[in-house]
Design an enzyme around this catalytic site. Structure first.
Site, mmCIF file in Angstrom:
data_model
loop_
_atom_site.group_PDB
_atom_site.id
_atom_site.type_symbol
_atom_site.label_atom_id
_atom_site.label_comp_id
_atom_site.label_asym_id
_atom_site.label_seq_id
_atom_site.Cartn_x
_atom_site.Cartn_y
_atom_site.Cartn_z
ATOM 1 N N ARG A 130 42.874 59.905 35.573
ATOM 2 C CA ARG A 130 42.954 59.572 37.007
ATOM 3 C C ARG A 130 42.790 58.065 37.234
ATOM 4 O O ARG A 130 43.496 57.474 38.057
ATOM 5 C CB ARG A 130 41.903 60.365 37.791
ATOM 6 C CG ARG A 130 42.308 61.817 37.933
ATOM 7 C CD ARG A 130 41.139 62.732 38.210
ATOM 8 N NE ARG A 130 40.557 62.466 39.502
ATOM 9 C CZ ARG A 130 39.303 62.792 39.828
ATOM 10 N NH1 ARG A 130 38.507 63.357 38.945
ATOM 11 N NH2 ARG A 130 38.870 62.540 41.030
ATOM 12 N N ARG A 185 34.111 70.307 40.128
ATOM 13 C CA ARG A 185 35.561 70.140 40.159
ATOM 14 C C ARG A 185 36.121 70.101 38.741
ATOM 15 O O ARG A 185 35.577 69.430 37.873
ATOM 16 C CB ARG A 185 35.908 68.819 40.876
ATOM 17 C CG ARG A 185 36.193 69.010 42.340
ATOM 18 C CD ARG A 185 36.415 67.700 43.011
ATOM 19 N NE ARG A 185 37.535 66.936 42.472
ATOM 20 C CZ ARG A 185 38.097 65.918 43.097
ATOM 21 N NH1 ARG A 185 37.653 65.560 44.287
ATOM 22 N NH2 ARG A 185 39.092 65.260 42.562
ATOM 23 N N LYS A 207 35.732 57.780 49.143
ATOM 24 C CA LYS A 207 36.694 57.962 50.239
ATOM 25 C C LYS A 207 36.401 59.246 51.015
ATOM 26 O O LYS A 207 36.391 59.254 52.241
ATOM 27 C CB LYS A 207 38.136 58.008 49.694
ATOM 28 C CG LYS A 207 38.548 56.776 48.908
ATOM 29 C CD LYS A 207 40.024 56.833 48.513
ATOM 30 C CE LYS A 207 40.376 57.932 47.532
ATOM 31 N NZ LYS A 207 39.834 57.743 46.173
ATOM 32 N N ARG A 248 49.346 57.465 47.364
ATOM 33 C CA ARG A 248 48.933 57.065 46.025
ATOM 34 C C ARG A 248 50.057 56.387 45.250
ATOM 35 O O ARG A 248 49.837 55.962 44.099
ATOM 36 C CB ARG A 248 48.496 58.296 45.233
ATOM 37 C CG ARG A 248 46.986 58.564 45.212
ATOM 38 C CD ARG A 248 46.799 59.865 44.452
ATOM 39 N NE ARG A 248 45.528 60.091 43.877
ATOM 40 C CZ ARG A 248 44.555 60.827 44.441
ATOM 41 N NH1 ARG A 248 44.690 61.283 45.650
ATOM 42 N NH2 ARG A 248 43.469 61.072 43.764
HETATM 43 P P1 AMP Z 1 41.618 63.755 45.029
HETATM 44 O O1 AMP Z 1 40.777 64.840 45.604
HETATM 45 O O2 AMP Z 1 42.173 62.833 46.073
HETATM 46 O O3 AMP Z 1 40.923 63.022 43.914
HETATM 47 O O4 AMP Z 1 42.884 64.454 44.382
HETATM 48 C C1 AMP Z 1 42.758 65.400 43.334
HETATM 49 C C2 AMP Z 1 44.086 65.550 42.610
HETATM 50 O O5 AMP Z 1 45.076 66.043 43.502
HETATM 51 C C3 AMP Z 1 44.666 64.266 42.053
HETATM 52 O O6 AMP Z 1 44.134 63.920 40.782
HETATM 53 C C4 AMP Z 1 46.144 64.638 41.963
HETATM 54 O O7 AMP Z 1 46.401 65.537 40.889
HETATM 55 C C5 AMP Z 1 46.347 65.440 43.241
HETATM 56 N N1 AMP Z 1 46.670 64.544 44.383
HETATM 57 C C6 AMP Z 1 45.924 64.373 45.506
HETATM 58 N N2 AMP Z 1 46.509 63.507 46.351
HETATM 59 C C7 AMP Z 1 47.658 63.105 45.745
HETATM 60 C C8 AMP Z 1 48.697 62.202 46.089
HETATM 61 N N3 AMP Z 1 48.673 61.519 47.239
HETATM 62 N N4 AMP Z 1 49.736 62.046 45.215
HETATM 63 C C9 AMP Z 1 49.791 62.744 44.070
HETATM 64 N N5 AMP Z 1 48.823 63.581 43.657
HETATM 65 C C10 AMP Z 1 47.765 63.786 44.491
#
Ligand code: AMP
Length: 188
Positions: free
Chosen positions: A144, A133, A13, A88
């Site tokens: 996740r 990360r 994404k 999400r």
């Molecule tokens: P990502 O970079 O999108 O994989 O997000 C990394 C982490 O940020 C996720 O594993 C969640 O802990 C938090 N996070 C990001 N976007 C959301 C969302 N829309 N709702 C809840 N937690 C989020």
């Protein structure tokens, strides 16, 4: 045009969003990036979400909805937003629909990137080497994926019912996936 790039962690994404920003001038609204920026800046919010993120759990709907709301003017000025990693949960999707309805700029398409689970794990391991990360560990990634299946996958029927969901094969090179996405976006 406002779109959602949807898919499990590691589906590509972020990579594809950045290409759309470069090619179409839209704004990428990635809540994960916003939360990482808050952590890097050492803000109160950043401190509050650090452990949750490192475990691979979801932060509260209120937090991410507020982060998105703050950026909607910027997206409108750019002529479009790519929502990446948001929504999400169904509550987030409903909140987003409400916010965009007020602005008369609804989500037009939800592009779902489909990648099989073995490939997701392989991509996560590669990203762990490249970006370091904290949540790209086997254990956090497992959490996740579970959260994706338990909470985020419910958005598939949600957007299907709105007639907005389009499946795109997320396997193969970045260029190949970008071409498939472009085809979907350029269709009337
Ligand atoms: P990502 O970079 O999108 O994989 O997000 C990394 C982490 O940020 C996720 O594993 C969640 O802990 C938090 N996070 C990001 N976007 C959301 C969302 N829309 N709702 C809840 N937690 C989020």
């Amino acid at each position: 045009m406002n779109i959602v790039l949807f898919g499990p962690p590691g589906a590509g994404k972020g990579t594809q969003s950045k290409r759309l920003v470069a090619e179409r001038g839209w704004v990428q609204l990635a809540t994960g990036d916003m939360l990482r920026a808050a952590r890097a800046a050492g803000t109160e919010l950043g401190k509050r979400v650090a452990d949750i993120m490192d475990r691979g759990d979801l932060v509260s709907d209120e937090i991410v909805i507020a982060l998105i709301e703050e950026r909607l003017d910027e997206a409108a000025a750019a002529g479009g937003a790519i929502f990446d990693g948001f929504p999400r949960t169904v509550a987030q999707a409903e909140a987003l629909d409400g916010l965009l309805e007020g602005r008369r700029a609804p989500i037009e398409k939800v592009v779902r990137l489909i990648v099989d689970q073995d490939e997701l794990v392989a991509r996560m391991q590669k990203r762990a080497e490249e970006e370091g990360r904290a949540d790209d560990t086997v254990e956090a990634f497992r959490v996740r994926l579970k959260n994706y299946n338990d909470q985020t996958a419910a958005l598939i029927p949600y957007y299907q019912a709105q007639g907005k969901l389009v499946d795109v094969d997320g396997a193969g090179s970045m260029d190949a996936v970008a071409a498939r996405i472009a085809e979907v976006l350029d269709q009337e």
